[in-house]
Design an enzyme around this catalytic site. Structure first.
Site, PDB file in Angstrom:
ATOM      1  CE  LYS A 177      22.993  39.072   4.635  1.00  0.00           C
ATOM      2  NZ  LYS A 177      22.722  38.032   3.601  1.00  0.00           N
ATOM      3  CD  GLU A 252      26.915  45.871 -11.263  1.00  0.00           C
ATOM      4  OE1 GLU A 252      26.171  45.610 -12.219  1.00  0.00           O
ATOM      5  OE2 GLU A 252      27.921  46.583 -11.364  1.00  0.00           O
ATOM      6  CB  CYS A 286      20.687  40.533 -13.085  1.00  0.00           C
ATOM      7  SG  CYS A 286      22.350  40.129 -13.607  1.00  0.00           S
ATOM      8  CD  GLU A 385      14.836  41.006 -11.749  1.00  0.00           C
ATOM      9  OE1 GLU A 385      14.717  41.569 -10.650  1.00  0.00           O
ATOM     10  OE2 GLU A 385      15.927  40.727 -12.252  1.00  0.00           O
TER      11      GLU A 385
HETATM   12  P1  NAD Z   1      17.687  40.767  -2.579  1.00  0.00           P
HETATM   13  O1  NAD Z   1      17.823  42.227  -2.854  1.00  0.00           O
HETATM   14  O2  NAD Z   1      16.500  40.324  -1.819  1.00  0.00           O
HETATM   15  O3  NAD Z   1      18.960  40.245  -1.731  1.00  0.00           O
HETATM   16  C1  NAD Z   1      20.286  40.332  -2.193  1.00  0.00           C
HETATM   17  C2  NAD Z   1      21.217  40.375  -0.992  1.00  0.00           C
HETATM   18  O4  NAD Z   1      20.964  41.567  -0.273  1.00  0.00           O
HETATM   19  C3  NAD Z   1      21.032  39.232   0.008  1.00  0.00           C
HETATM   20  O5  NAD Z   1      22.285  38.866   0.542  1.00  0.00           O
HETATM   21  C4  NAD Z   1      20.175  39.881   1.101  1.00  0.00           C
HETATM   22  O6  NAD Z   1      20.332  39.296   2.354  1.00  0.00           O
HETATM   23  C5  NAD Z   1      20.722  41.283   1.091  1.00  0.00           C
HETATM   24  N1  NAD Z   1      19.797  42.302   1.616  1.00  0.00           N
HETATM   25  C6  NAD Z   1      18.440  42.295   1.565  1.00  0.00           C
HETATM   26  N2  NAD Z   1      17.970  43.410   2.179  1.00  0.00           N
HETATM   27  C7  NAD Z   1      19.043  44.129   2.588  1.00  0.00           C
HETATM   28  C8  NAD Z   1      19.208  45.366   3.275  1.00  0.00           C
HETATM   29  N3  NAD Z   1      18.166  46.110   3.665  1.00  0.00           N
HETATM   30  N4  NAD Z   1      20.462  45.797   3.541  1.00  0.00           N
HETATM   31  C9  NAD Z   1      21.519  45.080   3.150  1.00  0.00           C
HETATM   32  N5  NAD Z   1      21.438  43.894   2.520  1.00  0.00           N
HETATM   33  C10 NAD Z   1      20.204  43.428   2.234  1.00  0.00           C
HETATM   34  O7  NAD Z   1      17.808  40.060  -3.971  1.00  0.00           O
HETATM   35  P2  NAD Z   1      17.619  38.497  -4.321  1.00  0.00           P
HETATM   36  O8  NAD Z   1      16.174  38.202  -4.463  1.00  0.00           O
HETATM   37  O9  NAD Z   1      18.434  37.694  -3.404  1.00  0.00           O
HETATM   38  O10 NAD Z   1      18.324  38.453  -5.755  1.00  0.00           O
HETATM   39  C11 NAD Z   1      17.637  38.686  -6.921  1.00  0.00           C
HETATM   40  C12 NAD Z   1      17.851  40.091  -7.442  1.00  0.00           C
HETATM   41  O11 NAD Z   1      19.241  40.322  -7.696  1.00  0.00           O
HETATM   42  C13 NAD Z   1      17.167  40.283  -8.784  1.00  0.00           C
HETATM   43  O12 NAD Z   1      16.550  41.550  -8.825  1.00  0.00           O
HETATM   44  C14 NAD Z   1      18.313  40.224  -9.780  1.00  0.00           C
HETATM   45  O13 NAD Z   1      18.074  40.853 -11.004  1.00  0.00           O
HETATM   46  C15 NAD Z   1      19.409  40.875  -8.991  1.00  0.00           C
HETATM   47  N6  NAD Z   1      20.726  40.528  -9.534  1.00  0.00           N
HETATM   48  C16 NAD Z   1      21.429  41.503 -10.195  1.00  0.00           C
HETATM   49  C17 NAD Z   1      22.661  41.211 -10.792  1.00  0.00           C
HETATM   50  C18 NAD Z   1      23.441  42.272 -11.533  1.00  0.00           C
HETATM   51  O14 NAD Z   1      24.641  42.077 -11.758  1.00  0.00           O
HETATM   52  N7  NAD Z   1      22.831  43.377 -11.953  1.00  0.00           N
HETATM   53  C19 NAD Z   1      23.167  39.911 -10.697  1.00  0.00           C
HETATM   54  C20 NAD Z   1      22.429  38.941 -10.013  1.00  0.00           C
HETATM   55  C21 NAD Z   1      21.205  39.262  -9.437  1.00  0.00           C
END
Ligand code: NAD
Length: 488
Positions: A177, A252, A286, A385
């Site tokens: 995805k 993650e 992150c 965050e």
């Molecule tokens: P997000 O959770 O909004 O979205 C991430 C992904 O999940 C997107 O592809 C989105 O379409 C999908 N998604 C959203 N809702 C979903 C659901 N109900 N079911 C399945 N998929 C769904 O996050 P974001 O705003 O795009 O990214 C930022 C976040 O990611 C921050 O919290 C950051 O810290 C975290 N992050 C963590 C790491 C790590 O390795 N720990 C690395 C990068 C980013």
């Protein structure tokens, strides 16, 4: 005459496909705000089609030896290397990253691919002893089945490589995805896979929103392993829903990472790493260093240098710029709202705090590098965050106060300490509640062979990448032989 706006479709069974109902989302260029593409707004049905393709391709892919799978992955890596400039340009345009950062990210993804392609030759188990005479046991790693991989846009090719290479080398087939804000790089990656000889259906890409496209991967009983990188709120929902059907889940999630500056630190280095940790990639990491915890005796000197450094950073998307815009308009607005809340809670904004005034940046989703001080540890900006270029400063008197403050977070992803004392560094690194602890460096900087992941609300205890990722994507089987004793 109207400009032609490209459409970015899904990738199912080796072909680019249109979404059900021909529904599309707009993706705007984060630097200019102009419409960049239309992105498939996939339905649950579209995701089911991708799952079906991955299911059909699974027996053939799983049957290949891990060495052969690794060889195919090496071909993908070769393609990434050949087309590195094209990949970097795609990332730079769709995420608004300066070109040198996009190139660095592609180089990191290539390393990731090399590492896991090599795992094809190392996908070994253990040979075990037994209490029964004539019994010989060993373990093997077997694929789990269909892997649903869900990624954000902040470092898109790195996120994709981080998950797809280990999933594939273990023999799983994949439905990826893609992030709403970085759809084209996922499609390019899938096309590279096909050119490299990946059989159709082994790697599929679904574009669109988390709900319904991503959620289908979480709820569909055919998806055996879900690896999600994204926000903690969505991660909690995935753990709950996928947990009910006992799917394996790797999460993650977010971070609110501390960087401690001791009174014996090299201040120039500490400012350098604090600024990179807080502001590079426009703070959309992150592992961003968003809480800067400084010994009181060097607090004023550190603050002065950090504010000067933040003020000197160049915003934009051309070569040499330090940071670009954030990913989208909604993200920009939520960062500005978090800064406004910090002001309301008594925080003093020392620099930045708004959008830049340069005319050429006015249409983009920019936020100035921002430093805030004077906040209570329970203030919203101290705890939540923001995923943007915003750091908060705190003054402490001792190592134990620094550690308590570092650990005063529901997150526990990464941490850093700046000191010339090995004793202090070790004391802190052993006690800080974080999955990564760096000394005299930034809060970020993982490598393909190093396990990454967090304590508390930063994840669910799994680690990717490193060999630990193999535990996410494979199932361990113990095989025993009982051989006849005595003369043959
Ligand atoms: P997000 O959770 O909004 O979205 C991430 C992904 O999940 C997107 O592809 C989105 O379409 C999908 N998604 C959203 N809702 C979903 C659901 N109900 N079911 C399945 N998929 C769904 O996050 P974001 O705003 O795009 O990214 C930022 C976040 O990611 C921050 O919290 C950051 O810290 C975290 N992050 C963590 C790491 C790590 O390795 N720990 C690395 C990068 C980013």
């Amino acid at each position: 005459m109207t400009n032609h706006i490209p459409e970015i479709g899904n990738w199912v069974d080796g072909l680019e496909t249109r979404p059900e109902g021909n529904r599309w989302l707009d993706r705007c260029n984060p630097h200019s705000g102009e419409l960049l593409y239309r992105v498939a707004d996939s339905s649950a049905r579209d995701a089911q089609d991708a799952i079906a393709a991955a299911g059909a391709a699974f027996p053939g892919w799983a049957e290949l030896t891990p060495v052969k799978r690794g060889q195919v992955l090496f071909e993908i890596v070769a393609g990434m290397r050949r087309r590195a400039d094209e990949l970097a340009e795609c990332i730079a345009v769709e995420t608004g990253k300066p070109p040198q950062d996009a190139k660095g990210e592609v180089a990191g993804a290539i390393l990731q691919g090399e590492y896991f392609a090599g795992e094809g030759m190392r996908l070994h188990g253990r040979s075990l002893t037994s209490g029964t005479p004539g019994k010989y046991s060993h373990t093997v790693r077997q694929p789990r089945g269909i892997a649903g991989l869900i990624v954000p846009a902040n470092t898109p090719i790195a996120n994709i490589a981080w998950k797809t290479f280990p999933a594939l080398v273990c023999g799983n087939t994949v439905v990826l995805k893609a992030a709403e804000d970085a759809p084209r790089i996922a499609l390019l990656f899938a096309q590279l896979g096909k050119e490299a000889g990946l059989p159709d259906g082994v790697l599929n890409v679904i574009q669109g929103c988390g709900q319904p496209a991503g959620a289908e991967l979480v709820t569909n009983p055919r998806v055996a392993v879900i690896s999600f990188t994204g926000s903690t709120g969505v991660g909690r929902w995935i753990a709950e829903v996928a947990g009910r059907r006992l799917a394996r889940v790797s999460l993650e999630l977010g971070g609110k990472n501390p960087l401690v500056v001791c009174d014996d630190a090299d201040l120039e280095q500490a400012v350098h790493w604090a600024a990179l940790s807080a502001f590079s990639n426009a703070g959309q990491r992150c592992a961003a260093g968003s809480r800067l915890i400084v010994f009181s005796s060097v607090y004023d000197a550190f603050r002065e240098r950090l504010v000067a450094k933040a003020g000197s950073l160049r915003l934009g998307v051309t070569a040499g710029c330090d940071l670009g815009p954030v990913m989208n308009h909604g993200q920009q607005q939520s960062i500005l709202a978090a800064i406004a809340m910090a002001r309301a809670e008594g925080g003093r904004v020392l620099c930045g705090g708004g959008v830049p005034c340069e005319a050429e940046l006015a249409s983009g989703y920019y936020v100035q590098p921002t430093v805030v001080e004077g906040l209570d540890v329970r203030a919203q900006l101290s705890c939540q965050e923001v995923f943007g270029p915003v750091a908060t400063l705190y003054s402490v008197e001792s190592m134990s106060e620094a550690l308590d403050l570092a650990n005063a977070s529901e997150y526990g992803l990464t941490a850093a300490i700046h000191t010339r004392s090995v004793d202090r560094a070790m004391w802190f690194a052993q006690r800080v509640r974080a999955g990564v602890a760096n000394v005299n460096a930034g809060t970020f900087g993982s490598e393909p062979h190093m396990p990454f992941g967090g304590f508390g609300a930063s994840g669910n205890g799994t680690r990717e990448p490193g060999i630990e990722a193999l535990d996410v994507y494979s199932e361990l089987k113990n095989i025993s032989f009982l051989v006849r004793q005595g003369e043959i």
